[in-house]
Motif scaffolding. Structure first.
Motif, PDB file in Angstrom:
ATOM      1  N   LEU A 171      49.498  44.123  39.307  1.00  0.00           N
ATOM      2  CA  LEU A 171      49.824  45.371  38.573  1.00  0.00           C
ATOM      3  C   LEU A 171      50.435  44.833  37.062  1.00  0.00           C
ATOM      4  N   VAL A 172      50.989  43.467  37.020  1.00  0.00           N
ATOM      5  CA  VAL A 172      51.618  43.169  36.078  1.00  0.00           C
ATOM      6  C   VAL A 172      50.515  42.646  34.871  1.00  0.00           C
ATOM      7  N   ALA A 173      50.086  43.481  34.574  1.00  0.00           N
ATOM      8  CA  ALA A 173      48.940  42.996  33.073  1.00  0.00           C
ATOM      9  C   ALA A 173      48.156  41.801  33.534  1.00  0.00           C
ATOM     10  N   ALA A 174      47.621  42.067  34.585  1.00  0.00           N
ATOM     11  CA  ALA A 174      46.608  41.088  35.278  1.00  0.00           C
ATOM     12  C   ALA A 174      45.110  41.172  34.400  1.00  0.00           C
ATOM     13  N   GLN A 175      44.637  40.258  34.234  1.00  0.00           N
ATOM     14  CA  GLN A 175      43.347  40.458  33.408  1.00  0.00           C
ATOM     15  C   GLN A 175      42.198  40.094  34.240  1.00  0.00           C
ATOM     16  N   ARG A 176      42.539  39.242  35.485  1.00  0.00           N
ATOM     17  CA  ARG A 176      41.533  38.639  36.636  1.00  0.00           C
ATOM     18  C   ARG A 176      42.345  38.831  37.844  1.00  0.00           C
ATOM     19  N   GLY A 177      41.578  38.587  39.038  1.00  0.00           N
ATOM     20  CA  GLY A 177      42.135  38.798  40.105  1.00  0.00           C
ATOM     21  C   GLY A 177      41.419  39.976  40.860  1.00  0.00           C
ATOM     22  N   LEU A 178      41.596  39.943  42.305  1.00  0.00           N
ATOM     23  CA  LEU A 178      40.958  41.109  43.152  1.00  0.00           C
ATOM     24  C   LEU A 178      41.846  42.121  43.221  1.00  0.00           C
ATOM     25  N   ALA A 211      25.328  45.622  48.200  1.00  0.00           N
ATOM     26  CA  ALA A 211      24.619  45.670  46.901  1.00  0.00           C
ATOM     27  C   ALA A 211      25.583  45.618  45.982  1.00  0.00           C
ATOM     28  N   ARG A 212      26.599  46.263  45.915  1.00  0.00           N
ATOM     29  CA  ARG A 212      27.798  45.957  44.709  1.00  0.00           C
ATOM     30  C   ARG A 212      28.300  44.502  44.928  1.00  0.00           C
ATOM     31  N   PHE A 213      28.393  44.052  45.960  1.00  0.00           N
ATOM     32  CA  PHE A 213      29.275  42.682  46.227  1.00  0.00           C
ATOM     33  C   PHE A 213      28.483  41.697  45.631  1.00  0.00           C
ATOM     34  N   ALA A 214      27.004  41.792  45.701  1.00  0.00           N
ATOM     35  CA  ALA A 214      26.214  40.957  45.144  1.00  0.00           C
ATOM     36  C   ALA A 214      26.021  40.907  43.844  1.00  0.00           C
ATOM     37  N   ASP A 215      25.965  42.315  43.060  1.00  0.00           N
ATOM     38  CA  ASP A 215      26.094  42.484  41.790  1.00  0.00           C
ATOM     39  C   ASP A 215      27.436  41.690  41.206  1.00  0.00           C
ATOM     40  N   LEU A 216      28.453  42.109  41.792  1.00  0.00           N
ATOM     41  CA  LEU A 216      29.610  41.358  41.419  1.00  0.00           C
ATOM     42  C   LEU A 216      29.829  39.834  41.374  1.00  0.00           C
ATOM     43  N   LEU A 217      29.183  39.452  42.551  1.00  0.00           N
ATOM     44  CA  LEU A 217      29.324  38.042  42.754  1.00  0.00           C
ATOM     45  C   LEU A 217      28.412  37.309  41.670  1.00  0.00           C
ATOM     46  N   TRP A 218      27.153  37.710  41.610  1.00  0.00           N
ATOM     47  CA  TRP A 218      26.084  36.978  40.594  1.00  0.00           C
ATOM     48  C   TRP A 218      26.512  37.559  38.862  1.00  0.00           C
ATOM     49  N   ASN A 219      26.976  38.513  38.795  1.00  0.00           N
ATOM     50  CA  ASN A 219      26.660  39.037  37.317  1.00  0.00           C
ATOM     51  C   ASN A 219      28.181  39.362  36.714  1.00  0.00           C
ATOM     52  N   GLN A 220      29.288  39.375  37.705  1.00  0.00           N
ATOM     53  CA  GLN A 220      30.423  40.078  36.949  1.00  0.00           C
ATOM     54  C   GLN A 220      31.863  39.237  37.354  1.00  0.00           C
ATOM     55  N   GLY A 221      31.416  37.950  37.780  1.00  0.00           N
ATOM     56  CA  GLY A 221      32.545  36.913  38.132  1.00  0.00           C
ATOM     57  C   GLY A 221      33.533  37.115  39.223  1.00  0.00           C
ATOM     58  N   LEU A 222      32.908  37.624  40.496  1.00  0.00           N
ATOM     59  CA  LEU A 222      33.849  37.949  41.632  1.00  0.00           C
ATOM     60  C   LEU A 222      34.386  36.731  42.103  1.00  0.00           C
ATOM     61  N   LEU A 223      33.665  35.490  41.982  1.00  0.00           N
ATOM     62  CA  LEU A 223      34.395  34.225  42.472  1.00  0.00           C
ATOM     63  C   LEU A 223      35.448  33.943  41.562  1.00  0.00           C
ATOM     64  N   THR A 224      35.450  34.209  40.268  1.00  0.00           N
ATOM     65  CA  THR A 224      36.574  33.991  39.409  1.00  0.00           C
ATOM     66  C   THR A 224      37.845  34.695  39.938  1.00  0.00           C
ATOM     67  N   ASP A 225      37.625  35.975  40.179  1.00  0.00           N
ATOM     68  CA  ASP A 225      38.776  36.877  40.644  1.00  0.00           C
ATOM     69  C   ASP A 225      39.257  36.146  42.149  1.00  0.00           C
ATOM     70  N   VAL A 226      38.180  36.102  42.969  1.00  0.00           N
ATOM     71  CA  VAL A 226      38.767  35.233  44.173  1.00  0.00           C
ATOM     72  C   VAL A 226      39.528  34.067  44.124  1.00  0.00           C
ATOM     73  N   ALA A 227      39.110  33.225  43.200  1.00  0.00           N
ATOM     74  CA  ALA A 227      39.941  32.066  42.799  1.00  0.00           C
ATOM     75  C   ALA A 227      41.080  32.225  42.355  1.00  0.00           C
ATOM     76  N   VAL A 228      41.240  33.074  41.420  1.00  0.00           N
ATOM     77  CA  VAL A 228      42.316  33.534  40.687  1.00  0.00           C
ATOM     78  C   VAL A 228      43.416  34.091  41.653  1.00  0.00           C
ATOM     79  N   SER A 229      43.054  35.088  42.313  1.00  0.00           N
ATOM     80  CA  SER A 229      44.176  35.809  43.363  1.00  0.00           C
ATOM     81  C   SER A 229      44.502  34.519  44.480  1.00  0.00           C
TER      82      SER A 229
END
Length: 255
Positions: free
Chosen positions: A198-205, A44-62
């Motif tokens: 750890l080095v001041a990342a704003q996005r990423g897994l 359920a948290r995965f779905a929430d992060l995917l649709w509402n909190q930009g999880l795909l962006t974090d995946v793409a950045v990493s």
């Protein structure tokens, strides 16, 4: 049809067993249930992060960071590892240095990376390049060192020029080691991702996991870990297919 069903069950069964063990550990009472979020809660948290909190962006950045780090690291590691593995004098000279730096965990270098590269994107990429480079050099060095020189001598005996020997004998024999180095570097880079972010990342897994740990959001941490494992698995499967395609000649030669 039955064979396809059997293969599907073989693929799915370890994952189903893992989920069953996960539920069993949570319900056993051996661990505080508050410390082990249920699989359905993580989903359920995965779905929430995917649709509402930009999880795909974090995946793409990493994924982009890992891809760049591995590409640059392996591009540097292949010629270095080849030279060290092919020439015995170079191997005796460089082997202690390579093993020294390979043993250093990338996280230990973060303070120096920040000093020399700041806290922006280059710092994160440098950490991944470091991890990829030394793992790739070790694989290339050991693989090339075990190459049978008989093939080269036979090629010379048959009248091949040095260019032909390199292009038609050495390069094909080296390709399997390059692909293996790529797979090893990919695994090491994903394992190093959290440290690099750890080095001041704003996005990423890795950044998502670090931020979640600050607020004790265990379900988010689980989502981040699962995403890292899944993306790394998909990339490794793609490399396996690539290896099978490029190394099909080995099977034909052995048959």
């Amino acid at each position: 049809m039955k064979d396809g069903l059997r293969r599907s069950l073989l693929v799915l069964s370890p994952w189903l067993a893992l989920v069953a063990v996960w539920y069993a550990v949570r319900l056993s009472g051996l661990v505080n249930p508050a410390l082990v979020p249920a699989p359905h809660a993580v989903a359920a948290r995965f779905a929430d992060l995917l649709w509402n909190q930009g999880l795909l962006t974090d995946v793409a950045v990493s994924t982009r960071r890992v891809f760049v780090g591995v590409a640059v690291g392996i591009a540097l590691a292949v010629p270095v590892g080849f030279l060290i593995g092919w020439f015995r004098a170079a191997r005796q000279f460089a082997d202690p240095v390579v093993n020294f730096f390979r043993a250093l965990p990338p996280i230990a270098l973060i303070p120096l990376v920040i000093v020399y590269f700041g806290v922006d994107e280059p710092a994160k990429i440098v950490i991944l390049i470091y991890a990829s480079f030394f793992s790739g050099v070790i694989v290339m060095m050991e693989g090339v060192a075990q190459t049978n020189p008989l093939f080269v001598r036979v090629a010379h005996t048959l009248g091949a020029t040095p260019t032909e020997v390199f292009g038609r004998v050495i390069v094909p024999l080296t390709v399997p080691h390059i692909l293996t180095a790529l797979r090893v570097a990919l695994g090491v880079s994903w394992a190093t991702l959290v440290a690099s972010e750890l080095v001041a990342a704003q996005r990423g897994l890795g950044s998502m996991i670090q931020n979640a740990s600050t607020y004790f959001l265990l379900d988010v941490i689980y989502v981040g870990i699962i995403c890292i494992g899944l993306v790394a698995l998909l990339m490794d499967l793609a490399l396996r297919r690539l290896s099978a395609r490029f190394l099909a000649w080995q099977e034909r030669a052995g048959s």
